[in-house]
Enzyme design. Structure first.
Site, PDB file in Angstrom:
ATOM      1  N   PHE A 122     -88.692  34.451  11.655  1.00 50.69           N
ATOM      2  CA  PHE A 122     -87.785  33.418  12.156  1.00 50.69           C
ATOM      3  C   PHE A 122     -88.335  32.075  11.695  1.00 50.69           C
ATOM      4  CE2 PHE A 122     -84.381  33.260  15.529  1.00 50.69           C
ATOM      5  CZ  PHE A 122     -83.817  34.484  15.239  1.00 50.69           C
ATOM      6  N   GLN A 236     -80.846  20.197  19.733  1.00 46.39           N
ATOM      7  CA  GLN A 236     -81.070  20.939  18.485  1.00 46.39           C
ATOM      8  C   GLN A 236     -79.766  21.247  17.764  1.00 46.39           C
ATOM      9  OE1 GLN A 236     -82.815  25.161  18.442  1.00 46.39           O
ATOM     10  NE2 GLN A 236     -84.245  23.879  17.306  1.00 46.39           N
ATOM     11  N   HIS A 238     -78.383  23.721  15.021  1.00 45.38           N
ATOM     12  CA  HIS A 238     -78.729  24.960  14.319  1.00 45.38           C
ATOM     13  C   HIS A 238     -78.140  24.878  12.921  1.00 45.38           C
ATOM     14  CE1 HIS A 238     -79.028  29.164  13.323  1.00 45.38           C
ATOM     15  NE2 HIS A 238     -79.669  29.405  14.443  1.00 45.38           N
ATOM     16  N   LEU A 248     -72.162  30.783  16.243  1.00 41.80           N
ATOM     17  CA  LEU A 248     -73.488  30.901  15.635  1.00 41.80           C
ATOM     18  C   LEU A 248     -73.563  32.053  14.634  1.00 41.80           C
ATOM     19  CD1 LEU A 248     -76.488  29.858  15.795  1.00 41.80           C
ATOM     20  CD2 LEU A 248     -76.897  31.917  17.103  1.00 41.80           C
ATOM     21  N   GLU A 251     -80.074  32.968  13.012  1.00 40.73           N
ATOM     22  CA  GLU A 251     -81.162  32.686  12.081  1.00 40.73           C
ATOM     23  C   GLU A 251     -81.713  33.994  11.486  1.00 40.73           C
ATOM     24  OE1 GLU A 251     -83.482  29.420  13.255  1.00 40.73           O
ATOM     25  OE2 GLU A 251     -85.347  30.359  12.654  1.00 40.73           O
ATOM     26  N   ARG A 282     -85.660  24.324  12.298  1.00 37.57           N
ATOM     27  CA  ARG A 282     -84.220  24.007  12.304  1.00 37.57           C
ATOM     28  C   ARG A 282     -83.932  22.543  12.045  1.00 37.57           C
ATOM     29  NH1 ARG A 282     -82.591  27.981  17.358  1.00 37.57           N
ATOM     30  NH2 ARG A 282     -82.761  29.874  16.102  1.00 37.57           N
ATOM     31  N   HIS A 350     -76.656  23.135  19.322  1.00 35.86           N
ATOM     32  CA  HIS A 350     -77.022  24.501  19.701  1.00 35.86           C
ATOM     33  C   HIS A 350     -77.863  24.585  20.964  1.00 35.86           C
ATOM     34  CE1 HIS A 350     -78.077  28.674  19.134  1.00 35.86           C
ATOM     35  NE2 HIS A 350     -79.367  28.398  19.033  1.00 35.86           N
ATOM     36  N   ARG A 385     -87.121  22.912  19.027  1.00 41.27           N
ATOM     37  CA  ARG A 385     -87.511  24.266  19.436  1.00 41.27           C
ATOM     38  C   ARG A 385     -87.582  25.180  18.220  1.00 41.27           C
ATOM     39  NH1 ARG A 385     -84.537  29.206  20.806  1.00 41.27           N
ATOM     40  NH2 ARG A 385     -82.568  28.197  20.332  1.00 41.27           N
TER      41      ARG A 385
HETATM   42  C1  LIG Z   1     -75.025  31.695  20.294  1.00 43.30           C
HETATM   43  C2  LIG Z   1     -76.449  31.544  20.731  1.00 43.30           C
HETATM   44  C3  LIG Z   1     -77.424  32.403  20.247  1.00 43.30           C
HETATM   45  C4  LIG Z   1     -78.752  32.270  20.645  1.00 43.30           C
HETATM   46  N1  LIG Z   1     -79.691  33.144  20.160  1.00 43.30           N
HETATM   47  C5  LIG Z   1     -80.978  33.019  20.586  1.00 43.30           C
HETATM   48  C6  LIG Z   1     -81.981  33.921  20.128  1.00 43.30           C
HETATM   49  O1  LIG Z   1     -81.736  34.830  19.343  1.00 43.30           O
HETATM   50  N2  LIG Z   1     -83.239  33.760  20.604  1.00 43.30           N
HETATM   51  C7  LIG Z   1     -83.574  32.773  21.474  1.00 43.30           C
HETATM   52  O2  LIG Z   1     -84.735  32.688  21.891  1.00 43.30           O
HETATM   53  N3  LIG Z   1     -82.639  31.922  21.937  1.00 43.30           N
HETATM   54  C8  LIG Z   1     -81.360  32.024  21.526  1.00 43.30           C
HETATM   55  N4  LIG Z   1     -80.418  31.145  21.986  1.00 43.30           N
HETATM   56  C9  LIG Z   1     -80.774  30.251  23.103  1.00 43.30           C
HETATM   57  C10 LIG Z   1     -80.826  31.072  24.396  1.00 43.30           C
HETATM   58  O3  LIG Z   1     -79.864  32.088  24.351  1.00 43.30           O
HETATM   59  C11 LIG Z   1     -80.577  30.217  25.627  1.00 43.30           C
HETATM   60  O4  LIG Z   1     -81.412  29.093  25.591  1.00 43.30           O
HETATM   61  C12 LIG Z   1     -80.865  31.004  26.904  1.00 43.30           C
HETATM   62  O5  LIG Z   1     -80.209  32.250  26.877  1.00 43.30           O
HETATM   63  C13 LIG Z   1     -80.452  30.211  28.126  1.00 43.30           C
HETATM   64  O6  LIG Z   1     -80.591  31.028  29.249  1.00 43.30           O
HETATM   65  P1  LIG Z   1     -80.584  30.437  30.709  1.00 43.30           P
HETATM   66  O7  LIG Z   1     -80.929  31.548  31.622  1.00 43.30           O
HETATM   67  O8  LIG Z   1     -81.393  29.213  30.774  1.00 43.30           O
HETATM   68  O9  LIG Z   1     -79.069  29.968  30.933  1.00 43.30           O
HETATM   69  P2  LIG Z   1     -77.654  30.684  30.693  1.00 43.30           P
HETATM   70  O10 LIG Z   1     -77.763  32.048  30.179  1.00 43.30           O
HETATM   71  O11 LIG Z   1     -76.822  29.695  29.949  1.00 43.30           O
HETATM   72  O12 LIG Z   1     -77.107  30.812  32.157  1.00 43.30           O
HETATM   73  C14 LIG Z   1     -76.709  29.688  32.910  1.00 43.30           C
HETATM   74  C15 LIG Z   1     -76.232  30.188  34.247  1.00 43.30           C
HETATM   75  O13 LIG Z   1     -75.999  29.098  35.113  1.00 43.30           O
HETATM   76  C16 LIG Z   1     -74.769  29.279  35.788  1.00 43.30           C
HETATM   77  N5  LIG Z   1     -74.299  27.951  36.182  1.00 43.30           N
HETATM   78  C17 LIG Z   1     -74.230  26.820  35.440  1.00 43.30           C
HETATM   79  N6  LIG Z   1     -73.790  25.807  36.194  1.00 43.30           N
HETATM   80  C18 LIG Z   1     -73.593  26.284  37.444  1.00 43.30           C
HETATM   81  C19 LIG Z   1     -73.143  25.729  38.659  1.00 43.30           C
HETATM   82  N7  LIG Z   1     -72.810  24.437  38.767  1.00 43.30           N
HETATM   83  N8  LIG Z   1     -73.051  26.530  39.735  1.00 43.30           N
HETATM   84  C20 LIG Z   1     -73.367  27.836  39.663  1.00 43.30           C
HETATM   85  N9  LIG Z   1     -73.794  28.420  38.527  1.00 43.30           N
HETATM   86  C21 LIG Z   1     -73.911  27.655  37.442  1.00 43.30           C
HETATM   87  C22 LIG Z   1     -73.898  30.003  34.773  1.00 43.30           C
HETATM   88  O14 LIG Z   1     -72.857  30.685  35.412  1.00 43.30           O
HETATM   89  C23 LIG Z   1     -74.930  30.962  34.196  1.00 43.30           C
HETATM   90  O15 LIG Z   1     -75.073  32.072  35.037  1.00 43.30           O
HETATM   91  C24 LIG Z   1     -79.091  31.258  21.562  1.00 43.30           C
HETATM   92  C25 LIG Z   1     -78.126  30.382  22.042  1.00 43.30           C
HETATM   93  C26 LIG Z   1     -76.819  30.505  21.619  1.00 43.30           C
HETATM   94  C27 LIG Z   1     -75.809  29.516  22.107  1.00 43.30           C
END
Ligand SMILES: Cc1cc2nc3c(=O)[nH]c(=O)nc-3n(C[C@H](O)[C@H](O)[C@H](O)COP(=O)(O)OP(=O)(O)OC[C@H]3O[C@@H](n4cnc5c(N)ncnc54)[C@H](O)[C@@H]3O)c2cc1C
Length: 570
Positions: A122, A236, A238, A248, A251, A282, A350, A385
């Protein structure tokens, strides 16, 4: 109408990787004795983490050449030296255990020929340490954690609840207010400990990889409650967002050997990152693509300037085995089969590197409240990142904060709940927002915000553009967008969107003001009027504090342990 009160020991907001991991850990540490609730505005399994594609970073094979020191150094160098080095060291040390733990819980990692867990290259990592399950990493990690959660009767998930505010009593956390989206009723959640795990803020942009739910809610809820946001100017981009939608293209497609090509059929990364080529970090690859486009060496696809990502030389078999989702997406959305044709891409918003200010334990300045995952700024990512570090960060700080919150509950005393704060919130939700008298269509305001961010807060920034953005966002905030046409109580998505738009406007303002103040280029924040990194003045974290008139800024030092800042070369 009486407001419903729910009481739990721990309330986790968000059911992505960070939130679910936190809940599992709290349940394990407390041996099922605490009452733990997860509140999520979507169905739990629709959290944005399911979209993660390419991999989760960890050092799994030190005997094959990789090392903790190398992962630490790559992350710090990748961050353009803005990461707190003690946090990076903790992250790297705990990362392998988290991925092995997932394996034991049933995660179907892809395997090498010798049966061991497979890892792929990566960007910005010296070794192959992105641990993967084809290109569906996030979905399968989420599914694994969701299955584990089913074992704990002490965890209750409230699907489709929207948290609107934090309730605090002086310097102590007391709970949240939330709307049950199904009924439209406001409820009070009383809890000894809270964990914010609400994900990123990518939807402040129009051209973004983030789903429609990544709307900065958690950032805003904390910011409005007096908790500072840290380093919000670092967003960031991407390098491979599918044109024209921004979906997306992982990568991993470059990790598996894909080329970036300009209209002279050159692999132009040889000019910008001769050693790492397409696998530079990135920020560097995105700047290189935009330089090629701006200097006339790009392509055009559906009226958008772009670059080509060429996978054809990988061959049909490898694309089908390693990148099946990418092929499905490009065929379904733009009718391009990457086995036959290159994919049109360009940098896309991203990931939110900044977030709720926490210490190395994920603790916010409000006693009893933690933050984990993309919404938190611990800070491991600094100014840029490295790909595949985020999902692992969610797991590591999910576990840390879940464990600490559970321990805290054993000593935390419950006491006075500030009823006035709840009354105020009720009036804000129902009088100010639901019955708001704004004359403007909120969706027009949202579109204008997104265009502004796409234009003035993109890969290359200028003082002039940021000044214009700061003025425009103030004007957008003034033009009242608080108009909710739909007065229905049940599933009022119109009201939900107005909440989200308010959050995005306020948080975008913090990002813009931070970017305007930071007169240097570091990581993903590139100012053409200040093209150099300036460690003398700017080796420090920005803290933005909420006021109704816009953010005030102050700064705290970056924690440096072993690695003195140097020039970054790839
Ligand atoms: C398309 C894509 C591909 C990616 N691929 C990778 C990868 O291969 N490897 C990597 O390391 N990272 C990757 N990333 C980044 C990574 O996926 C995210 O940073 C990470 O999954 C975020 O997880 P999280 O648990 O912080 O939040 P999220 O999974 O975004 O969850 C947020 C949660 O908060 C809840 N929420 C938000 N606001 C409220 C509210 N006001 N009240 C109640 N609930 C709320 C939502 O319902 C959800 O449950 C990728 C990102 C994207 C966009």
């Amino acid at each position: 109408m009486a407001i419903e009160t729910l009481t739990h020991d721990i309330a986790v907001i968000g059911s992505g990787l960070a939130g679910m991991r936190a809940a599992v850990e709290a349940a394990r540490v407390s041996k099922g004795k605490l009452s733990i609730a997860i509140f999520t505005k979507t169905h739990a399994m629709r959290s944005h983490s399911v979209a993660a594609e390419g991999g989760s970073a960890a050092v799994l094979y030190p005997d094959e050449g990789d090392s903790y020191d190398s992962h630490v150094f790559d992350t710090i160098k990748g961050s353009d030296y803005l990461a707190d080095q003690d946090a990076v060291e903790r992250f790297v040390t705990l990362a392998p255990g988290e991925l092995i733990q997932l394996d034991h819980w049933g995660m179907p990692w892809s395997r090498r020929d010798d049966g061991k867990i497979a890892q792929r290259p990566f960007g910005g990592h010296e070794y192959n340490r992105a641990t993967y399950a084809a290109d569906k990493v996030g979905f399968l990690e989420m599914e694994t954690l969701y299955s584990v959660l089913q074992k704990f009767d002490c965890v209750k998930i409230y699907h489709e609840w929207y948290v609107t505010s934090i309730v605090r009593d002086g310097d102590t956390f007391r709970g949240f207010t939330a709307i049950n989206l199904a009924t439209g009723n406001l409820a009070v959640i009383k809890a000894k400990a809270g964990i914010m795990a609400t994900g990123g803020a990518g939807r402040m942009y129009g051209f973004t990889t983030n789903g429609h739910s990544s709307t900065a809610d958690g950032h805003f809820v904390a910011y409005r409650a007096g908790i500072p946001l840290k380093d919000m100017e670092f967003i960031q981009f991407h390098p491979t967002g599918l044109v024209p939608t921004g979906i997306l293209i992982t990568e991993a497609s470059r990790g598996e050997g894909g080329y970036l090509i300009n209209n002279k059929t050159e692999r132009f990364m040889s000019k910008y990152a001769p050693q790492k080529m397409e696998l530079g970090p990135r920020d560097l690859v995105s700047r290189s693509e935009m330089t090629e486009i701006n200097e006339g060496r790009g392509f055009e696809f559906r009226e958008m300037k772009c670059i080509h990502l060429d996978l054809r030389h990988l061959g049909r078999e490898k694309i089908l085995e390693k990148l099946p989702q990418i092929r499905e997406v490009t065929m379904k959305f733009i009718g391009v089969d990457p086995i036959e044709e290159p994919i049109p891409i360009r940098p896309v918003a991203h990931f939110t590197m900044g977030g709720i200010h926490t210490d190395i334990d994920g603790a916010t300045p409000l006693k009893g409240l933690w933050a984990a995952g993309e919404v938190a700024c611990v800070s491991v990512n600094g100014a840029n990142r490295l790909g595949s570090n985020s999902t692992t960060t969610c797991l590591v700080w999910g576990a840390i904060t879940g464990g600490l919150a559970a321990q805290y509950c054993t000593s935390a005393g419950g006491s006075g709940f500030p009823v006035d704060a709840v009354k105020k919130e009720e009036s804000r939700v129902f009088d100010e927002l639901l019955r708001g008298s704004g004359s403007e269509n909120p969706y027009v305001i949202r579109r204008e915000l997104q265009s502004l961010m796409d234009k003035n807060m993109y890969v290359f920034r200028t003082g002039e553009g940021l000044n214009e953005a700061a003025k425009t966002i103030k004007a957008l905030k003034k033009r009242s967008y608080k108009r909710v046409e739909d007065k229905t109580k049940e599933y009022n998505t119109n009201l939900l969107h107005v909440f989200e738009i308010e959050a995005m406007l306020e948080v975008a303002e913090a990002a813009i003001v931070g970017a305007l103040a930071r007169q240097e280029s570091r990581g993903a924040h590139t100012r053409t009027d200040f093209p150099k990194r300036d460690d003398g003045k700017w080796l420090r974290h920005t803290l933005a504090r909420y006021t109704p008139d816009g953010p005030t800024l102050d700064y705290i030092p970056v924690i440096i342990t072993k690695h003195k800042p140097q020039e970054r070369k790839y």
